[in-house]
Design an enzyme around this catalytic site. Structure first.
Site, PDB file in Angstrom:
ATOM      1  CB  VAL A  60      -1.014   0.036   1.167  1.00 38.38           C
ATOM      2  CG1 VAL A  60      -2.056  -0.953   1.045  1.00 38.38           C
ATOM      3  CG2 VAL A  60      -0.418  -0.349   2.641  1.00 38.38           C
ATOM      4  CE1 TYR A 154       1.525   2.363  14.787  1.00 40.60           C
ATOM      5  CE2 TYR A 154       0.916   3.768  16.832  1.00 40.60           C
ATOM      6  CZ  TYR A 154       0.519   2.904  15.837  1.00 40.60           C
ATOM      7  OH  TYR A 154      -0.492   1.950  15.851  1.00 40.60           O
TER       8      TYR A 154
HETATM    9  P1  NAD Z   1      -1.037  -6.655  12.303  1.00 40.50           P
HETATM   10  O1  NAD Z   1       0.367  -6.350  12.483  1.00 40.50           O
HETATM   11  O2  NAD Z   1      -1.703  -7.664  13.133  1.00 40.50           O
HETATM   12  O3  NAD Z   1      -1.481  -6.338  11.096  1.00 40.50           O
HETATM   13  C1  NAD Z   1      -1.199  -5.282  10.296  1.00 40.50           C
HETATM   14  C2  NAD Z   1      -1.160  -5.977   8.558  1.00 40.50           C
HETATM   15  O4  NAD Z   1      -0.797  -4.912   7.643  1.00 40.50           O
HETATM   16  C3  NAD Z   1      -0.276  -7.103   8.587  1.00 40.50           C
HETATM   17  O5  NAD Z   1      -1.032  -8.173   7.984  1.00 40.50           O
HETATM   18  C4  NAD Z   1       0.877  -6.558   7.511  1.00 40.50           C
HETATM   19  O6  NAD Z   1       1.450  -7.646   6.490  1.00 40.50           O
HETATM   20  C5  NAD Z   1       0.339  -5.537   6.872  1.00 40.50           C
HETATM   21  N1  NAD Z   1       0.981  -4.614   6.062  1.00 40.50           N
HETATM   22  C6  NAD Z   1       2.142  -4.150   6.593  1.00 40.50           C
HETATM   23  N2  NAD Z   1       2.505  -3.430   5.685  1.00 40.50           N
HETATM   24  C7  NAD Z   1       2.087  -3.371   4.629  1.00 40.50           C
HETATM   25  C8  NAD Z   1       1.899  -2.797   3.217  1.00 40.50           C
HETATM   26  N3  NAD Z   1       2.988  -2.193   3.119  1.00 40.50           N
HETATM   27  N4  NAD Z   1       1.295  -3.037   2.315  1.00 40.50           N
HETATM   28  C9  NAD Z   1       0.165  -4.079   2.666  1.00 40.50           C
HETATM   29  N5  NAD Z   1      -0.037  -4.418   3.986  1.00 40.50           N
HETATM   30  C10 NAD Z   1       0.932  -4.369   4.764  1.00 40.50           C
HETATM   31  O7  NAD Z   1      -1.596  -5.215  13.046  1.00 40.50           O
HETATM   32  P2  NAD Z   1      -2.748  -4.684  13.847  1.00 40.50           P
HETATM   33  O8  NAD Z   1      -2.641  -4.560  15.461  1.00 40.50           O
HETATM   34  O9  NAD Z   1      -4.027  -5.540  13.263  1.00 40.50           O
HETATM   35  O10 NAD Z   1      -2.809  -3.264  13.375  1.00 40.50           O
HETATM   36  C11 NAD Z   1      -3.866  -2.730  12.302  1.00 40.50           C
HETATM   37  C12 NAD Z   1      -3.880  -1.091  12.383  1.00 40.50           C
HETATM   38  O11 NAD Z   1      -4.437  -0.779  13.728  1.00 40.50           O
HETATM   39  C13 NAD Z   1      -2.535  -0.495  12.214  1.00 40.50           C
HETATM   40  O12 NAD Z   1      -2.749   0.723  11.440  1.00 40.50           O
HETATM   41  C14 NAD Z   1      -2.038  -0.100  13.644  1.00 40.50           C
HETATM   42  O13 NAD Z   1      -1.165   0.763  13.624  1.00 40.50           O
HETATM   43  C15 NAD Z   1      -3.457   0.397  14.009  1.00 40.50           C
HETATM   44  N6  NAD Z   1      -3.554   0.082  15.729  1.00 40.50           N
HETATM   45  C16 NAD Z   1      -3.091  -0.940  16.425  1.00 40.50           C
HETATM   46  C17 NAD Z   1      -3.305  -1.081  17.767  1.00 40.50           C
HETATM   47  C18 NAD Z   1      -2.607  -2.231  18.314  1.00 40.50           C
HETATM   48  O14 NAD Z   1      -2.419  -2.035  19.836  1.00 40.50           O
HETATM   49  N7  NAD Z   1      -2.509  -3.433  17.867  1.00 40.50           N
HETATM   50  C19 NAD Z   1      -3.523   0.129  18.387  1.00 40.50           C
HETATM   51  C20 NAD Z   1      -3.932   1.232  17.714  1.00 40.50           C
HETATM   52  C21 NAD Z   1      -3.843   1.258  16.326  1.00 40.50           C
END
Ligand code: NAD
Length: 255
Positions: A60, A154
């Protein structure tokens, strides 16, 4: 009974894992056609099987990949109604500003912020073609609160996602496109586990601030994304949609 997303087509980035995976499953359970986008092929194909949807391998951060993932989804399902721009990273080399080097800064900005710019820029025209739709950009509670355990790029990237979502929500409101920033608190996903859940001391440093005394489960965030994707949220726009168990409202937590 018709599902809450019956007849809608949703593109979910980061759909192979964590919040994106759960959202793809919930969206499909509620009747959506789902296009799962990720770099991780095996898990992404599994989610596509589970949801009877489509998996598209795309980075992406790349214009060409973003354009073609939307073209493929629209060709398969006849259009697009929902963008869940959710892919993101939180790598350990993004920490205090005093230690974070330029390469970590840029990698995080590209994947967390530039990707949302690209996904909105090339995705919103598909929603406009349908006369409207819903865009959900995953920001974070760190877009609205400071942390002494810093991940500086971040945090800055999520602040950017929040401000960009608000502006887009205002710009496109009269054309039927709603844009909201989903701001989860800490969620029990591989992203968070990699960062600190494996290390009880690091986890405790955060858990003490959570009114509920636990991290969120991915499904709890996916349910909020489902609400924002559906017409039930038809008057929710340009919002900072916090799903944080009360974290951002807390001063002192219960014993
Ligand atoms: P995760 O690591 O479980 O999943 C993230 C996914 O994004 C992975 O499958 C990864 O392969 C994919 N990804 C990474 N770079 C990519 C790229 N360049 N192109 C396509 N896909 C790509 O993470 P998550 O915890 O489910 O996080 C999802 C979203 O939620 C993120 O934006 C994260 O910053 C946000 N978030 C997470 C938390 C938390 O505590 N887990 C809290 C607040 C926000």
């Amino acid at each position: 009974m018709a599902g809450r997303l019956e007849g809608k087509v949703a593109v979910v980035t980061g759909g192979s894992s964590g919040i994106g995976r759960e959202a793809a499953v919930r969206f499909a359970e509620e009747g959506a056609k789902v296009c799962v986008v990720d770099l991780a092929d095996g898990p992404g194909e599994e989610v596509a099987r589970l949801t009877e949807g489509l998996f598209v391998h795309a980075d992406v951060t790349r214009i060409g990949d973003v354009k073609s993932m939307y073209a493929e989804s629209a060709e398969r399902y006849g259009g697009i109604d929902v963008l869940f721009n959710n892919a993101g990273i939180s790598p350990p080399d993004d920490a205090s500003i005093l230690e974070t080097e330029e390469d970590a800064w840029e990698r995080v900005q590209n994947i967390n912020l530039k990707s949302v710019y690209l996904c909105c820029k090339y995705g919103i025209p598909y929603l406009l073609e349908r006369g409207g739709g819903s865009v959900i950009n995953t920001a974070s509670f760190v877009a609205v609160m400071g942390a002494a355990t810093s991940q500086i790029s971040y945090t800055a990237s999520k602040g950017g996602v929040l401000a960009m979502s608000r502006e887009l929500g205002v710009q496109f409101a009269r054309q039927g496109v709603r844009v909201n920033a989903l701001c989860p608190g800490p969620v029990n996903t591989p992203l968070l586990q990699e960062l600190f859940a494996k290390d009880p001391e690091k986890a405790q440093r955060r858990l003490v601030h959570l009114p509920m005394g636990r991290f969120a489960e991915a499904r709890e965030i996916a349910n909020a994304a489902l609400f924002l994707a559906s017409d039930e949220s038809s008057y929710v726009n340009a919002s900072t949609f916090l799903v944080d168990g009360g974290l951002a409202g807390a001063y002192v937590t219960p014993e």
